[in-house]
Design an enzyme around this catalytic site. Structure first.
Site, PDB file in Angstrom:
ATOM      1  N   VAL A 164     -12.098   2.862  13.623  1.00 13.37           N
ATOM      2  CA  VAL A 164     -13.344   3.516  14.048  1.00 13.37           C
ATOM      3  C   VAL A 164     -14.538   2.583  13.817  1.00 13.37           C
ATOM      4  CG1 VAL A 164     -14.898   5.466  13.653  1.00 13.37           C
ATOM      5  CG2 VAL A 164     -12.427   5.842  13.681  1.00 13.37           C
ATOM      6  N   TYR A 174       0.836  -1.207   0.000  1.00 15.56           N
ATOM      7  CA  TYR A 174       0.000   0.000   0.000  1.00 15.56           C
ATOM      8  C   TYR A 174       0.869   1.256   0.000  1.00 15.56           C
ATOM      9  CZ  TYR A 174      -3.756   3.191   1.596  1.00 15.56           C
ATOM     10  OH  TYR A 174      -4.676   4.214   1.724  1.00 15.56           O
TER      11      TYR A 174
HETATM   12  P1  NAD Z   1     -12.727   1.846   0.292  1.00 18.27           P
HETATM   13  O1  NAD Z   1     -12.069   0.526   0.381  1.00 18.27           O
HETATM   14  O2  NAD Z   1     -14.071   1.988   0.906  1.00 18.27           O
HETATM   15  O3  NAD Z   1     -12.817   2.343  -1.217  1.00 18.27           O
HETATM   16  C1  NAD Z   1     -11.956   1.938  -2.232  1.00 18.27           C
HETATM   17  C2  NAD Z   1     -12.789   1.667  -3.472  1.00 18.27           C
HETATM   18  O4  NAD Z   1     -11.929   1.300  -4.554  1.00 18.27           O
HETATM   19  C3  NAD Z   1     -13.775   0.506  -3.278  1.00 18.27           C
HETATM   20  O5  NAD Z   1     -15.033   0.858  -3.765  1.00 18.27           O
HETATM   21  C4  NAD Z   1     -13.146  -0.624  -4.094  1.00 18.27           C
HETATM   22  O6  NAD Z   1     -14.088  -1.570  -4.545  1.00 18.27           O
HETATM   23  C5  NAD Z   1     -12.477   0.161  -5.202  1.00 18.27           C
HETATM   24  N1  NAD Z   1     -11.380  -0.569  -5.853  1.00 18.27           N
HETATM   25  C6  NAD Z   1     -10.364  -1.249  -5.251  1.00 18.27           C
HETATM   26  N2  NAD Z   1      -9.554  -1.777  -6.180  1.00 18.27           N
HETATM   27  C7  NAD Z   1     -10.060  -1.433  -7.388  1.00 18.27           C
HETATM   28  C8  NAD Z   1      -9.665  -1.695  -8.733  1.00 18.27           C
HETATM   29  N3  NAD Z   1      -8.581  -2.425  -9.007  1.00 18.27           N
HETATM   30  N4  NAD Z   1     -10.431  -1.181  -9.740  1.00 18.27           N
HETATM   31  C9  NAD Z   1     -11.539  -0.450  -9.468  1.00 18.27           C
HETATM   32  N5  NAD Z   1     -11.965  -0.187  -8.214  1.00 18.27           N
HETATM   33  C10 NAD Z   1     -11.226  -0.669  -7.183  1.00 18.27           C
HETATM   34  O7  NAD Z   1     -11.710   2.888   0.969  1.00 18.27           O
HETATM   35  P2  NAD Z   1     -11.832   4.462   1.181  1.00 18.27           P
HETATM   36  O8  NAD Z   1     -11.535   4.718   2.607  1.00 18.27           O
HETATM   37  O9  NAD Z   1     -13.080   4.999   0.598  1.00 18.27           O
HETATM   38  O10 NAD Z   1     -10.567   4.965   0.352  1.00 18.27           O
HETATM   39  C11 NAD Z   1     -10.679   5.599  -0.913  1.00 18.27           C
HETATM   40  C12 NAD Z   1      -9.318   6.124  -1.337  1.00 18.27           C
HETATM   41  O11 NAD Z   1      -8.830   7.059  -0.385  1.00 18.27           O
HETATM   42  C13 NAD Z   1      -8.258   5.020  -1.442  1.00 18.27           C
HETATM   43  O12 NAD Z   1      -7.454   5.279  -2.565  1.00 18.27           O
HETATM   44  C14 NAD Z   1      -7.456   5.190  -0.174  1.00 18.27           C
HETATM   45  O13 NAD Z   1      -6.122   4.757  -0.342  1.00 18.27           O
HETATM   46  C15 NAD Z   1      -7.542   6.689   0.053  1.00 18.27           C
HETATM   47  N6  NAD Z   1      -7.347   7.007   1.479  1.00 18.27           N
HETATM   48  C16 NAD Z   1      -8.317   6.751   2.396  1.00 18.27           C
HETATM   49  C17 NAD Z   1      -8.078   7.038   3.734  1.00 18.27           C
HETATM   50  C18 NAD Z   1      -9.111   6.813   4.789  1.00 18.27           C
HETATM   51  O14 NAD Z   1      -8.819   7.035   5.959  1.00 18.27           O
HETATM   52  N7  NAD Z   1     -10.333   6.405   4.506  1.00 18.27           N
HETATM   53  C19 NAD Z   1      -6.845   7.583   4.124  1.00 18.27           C
HETATM   54  C20 NAD Z   1      -5.876   7.785   3.151  1.00 18.27           C
HETATM   55  C21 NAD Z   1      -6.135   7.523   1.825  1.00 18.27           C
HETATM   56  N1  UDP Z   2      -6.522  -0.784  15.650  1.00 23.51           N
HETATM   57  C1  UDP Z   2      -6.901  -1.367  16.851  1.00 23.51           C
HETATM   58  N2  UDP Z   2      -7.973  -2.202  16.850  1.00 23.51           N
HETATM   59  C2  UDP Z   2      -8.703  -2.473  15.731  1.00 23.51           C
HETATM   60  C3  UDP Z   2      -8.310  -1.870  14.508  1.00 23.51           C
HETATM   61  C4  UDP Z   2      -7.205  -1.025  14.505  1.00 23.51           C
HETATM   62  O1  UDP Z   2      -6.284  -1.122  17.900  1.00 23.51           O
HETATM   63  O2  UDP Z   2      -9.682  -3.247  15.839  1.00 23.51           O
HETATM   64  C5  UDP Z   2      -5.369   0.140  15.655  1.00 23.51           C
HETATM   65  C6  UDP Z   2      -4.307  -0.169  14.623  1.00 23.51           C
HETATM   66  O3  UDP Z   2      -3.367  -1.102  15.114  1.00 23.51           O
HETATM   67  C7  UDP Z   2      -3.693   1.203  14.399  1.00 23.51           C
HETATM   68  C8  UDP Z   2      -4.879   2.167  14.606  1.00 23.51           C
HETATM   69  O4  UDP Z   2      -5.853   1.422  15.335  1.00 23.51           O
HETATM   70  O5  UDP Z   2      -2.726   1.473  15.382  1.00 23.51           O
HETATM   71  C9  UDP Z   2      -5.482   2.658  13.297  1.00 23.51           C
HETATM   72  O6  UDP Z   2      -5.741   1.514  12.498  1.00 23.51           O
HETATM   73  P1  UDP Z   2      -6.487   1.597  11.096  1.00 23.51           P
HETATM   74  O7  UDP Z   2      -6.407   0.255  10.486  1.00 23.51           O
HETATM   75  O8  UDP Z   2      -7.824   2.219  11.282  1.00 23.51           O
HETATM   76  O9  UDP Z   2      -5.642   2.665  10.258  1.00 23.51           O
HETATM   77  P2  UDP Z   2      -4.086   2.867   9.967  1.00 23.51           P
HETATM   78  O10 UDP Z   2      -3.268   1.948  10.836  1.00 23.51           O
HETATM   79  O11 UDP Z   2      -3.931   2.546   8.522  1.00 23.51           O
HETATM   80  O12 UDP Z   2      -3.858   4.274  10.317  1.00 23.51           O
END
Ligand code: NAD
Ligand code: UDP
Length: 311
Positions: free
Chosen positions: A187, A144
């Site tokens: 969350v 990732y």
């Molecule tokens: P999510 O998993 O809910 O959404 C990702 C979407 O992409 C899904 O609908 C999935 O089906 C689709 N997808 C995955 N692989 C695919 C492929 N090969 N072709 C077409 N579609 C595909 O996650 P999210 O939280 O909504 O994240 C959306 C974007 O934001 C991602 O790129 C993620 O890396 C980025 N992002 C999210 C967070 C967060 O905290 N939610 C933080 C940093 C970055």
């Molecule tokens: N985490 C946790 N319990 C859970 C899921 C996540 O303690 O059931 C912790 C995880 O180890 C990390 C933080 O919560 O330290 C945030 O995790 P998340 O997967 O939401 O996001 P990221 O690590 O990618 O920031």
């Protein structure tokens, strides 16, 4: 009316973006392979005359005439992006190449949903965009982190070499309604566990920190970023700088749900970052005074209401 393509549009963030851009009067194409996203997230938009749903994988090329592209396709939760790490790299890298190639050909503006994971387990705190990060290239999170870092490189080089209009946003932990109940992120895990009075699973001792942004603040920032002048390419951090330990988050969710859940401690996953907090000075400057509006407690309440109604 603008024509806008959103890859990953059926996911958590993508579905909020589809809805907001449609409500703002745009013509929206939502492209998704439904790996972690779901039709349920966008079913209410299917009858909208300016909404189109396309089942497609971004690792394959795609063609459409649009003015703007938001590239969100990529699983975002550690359990999902680690399920098939090679596919995760392909999604980030080949997805970026395919979407940048499209943007170049049709002269569209393109925004990349990058991530705070580009900073890895950061040695600088809070993290400014100038920090290059501390990323393990061969660990569990590398598919990732390095995939997203390579995508940033591709975006930057398409901008320099081919004058593609790019925008890179580094998104910090975002939460809200429409997260999948089994998404695995902290969350949603804690809220679902609390509502079911099940044990709350803290990984490690809970002293690691994250800074949680409510999804509405992110969507507002993404749309502002797309509207910035061409010379604003990013990367720009986007997140809420209020920092909490994971133990504090668990206690807050137990309190807000009035839950009988007990906290249990499980093994900390490999390379789990110890601390994370965005420096949002640049976002405030280039996104027309943007700053997050939704406090953690308020955002958690809306998210809890959503899960109460859906699980
Ligand atoms: P999510 O998993 O809910 O959404 C990702 C979407 O992409 C899904 O609908 C999935 O089906 C689709 N997808 C995955 N692989 C695919 C492929 N090969 N072709 C077409 N579609 C595909 O996650 P999210 O939280 O909504 O994240 C959306 C974007 O934001 C991602 O790129 C993620 O890396 C980025 N992002 C999210 C967070 C967060 O905290 N939610 C933080 C940093 C970055
Ligand atoms: N985490 C946790 N319990 C859970 C899921 C996540 O303690 O059931 C912790 C995880 O180890 C990390 C933080 O919560 O330290 C945030 O995790 P998340 O997967 O939401 O996001 P990221 O690590 O990618 O920031």
């Amino acid at each position: 009316m603008k024509r806008i393509l959103i890859t990953g549009g059926a996911g958590f963030i993508g579905s909020h973006l589809c809805e907001r851009l449609l409500n703002d009067g745009n013509d929206v194409i939502c492209l998704d392979n439904f790996f972690t996203g779901s039709k349920i997230n966008i079913v209410h938009l299917l009858d909208h005359p300016y909404f189109e749903l396309v089942r497609h994988d971004v690792t394959q090329s795609y063609y459409a005439e649009v003015d703007e592209i938001y590239n969100l396709a990529c699983p975002a939760s550690p359990i999902h992006y680690q399920y098939n790490p090679i596919k995760t790299v392909k999604t980030s890298v080949m997805g970026a190449i395919n979407m940048l190639g499209l943007a170049k050909r049709i002269k569209a503006k393109i925004l990349q949903a990058s991530t705070s994971e580009v900073y890895g387990d950061p040695a600088v705190h809070p993290q400014p965009e100038t920090y290059w990060g501390n990323v393990n290239p061969v660990g569990k999170r590398s598919c990732y982190d390095e995939g997203k870092r390579c995508a940033e490189t591709l975006f930057t080089d398409y901008n320099i070499q081919n004058q593609v209009k790019i925008k890179i946003l580094r998104i910090f932990n975002t939460y809200g309604p429409k997260m999948h109940p089994n998404d695995g992120r902290v969350v949603s895990n804690f809220i679902v566990q609390a509502l079911k009075n099940q044990d709350i699973t803290i990984y490690g001792n809970g002293s690691q920190t994250r800074s949680f942004q409510y999804v509405d603040d992110l969507i507002d920032g993404m749309i502002r970023m797309m509207k910035t002048p061409d010379e604003v390419t990013g990367p720009v951090n986007i997140g809420n700088p209020q920092e909490f330990t994971i133990l504090e988050l668990a206690e807050k969710i137990i309190e807000l749900t009035d839950s009988r859940s007990k906290i249990v401690y499980e093994t900390l996953p490999e390379d789990d970052p110890i601390q994370r907090k965005p420096d949002i000075t640049l976002a405030h400057e280039v996104l027309n005074g943007w700053s997050p509006k939704v406090e953690l407690e308020e955002g958690l309440k809306s998210t809890i209401t959503y899960f109460t109604e859906t699980i």
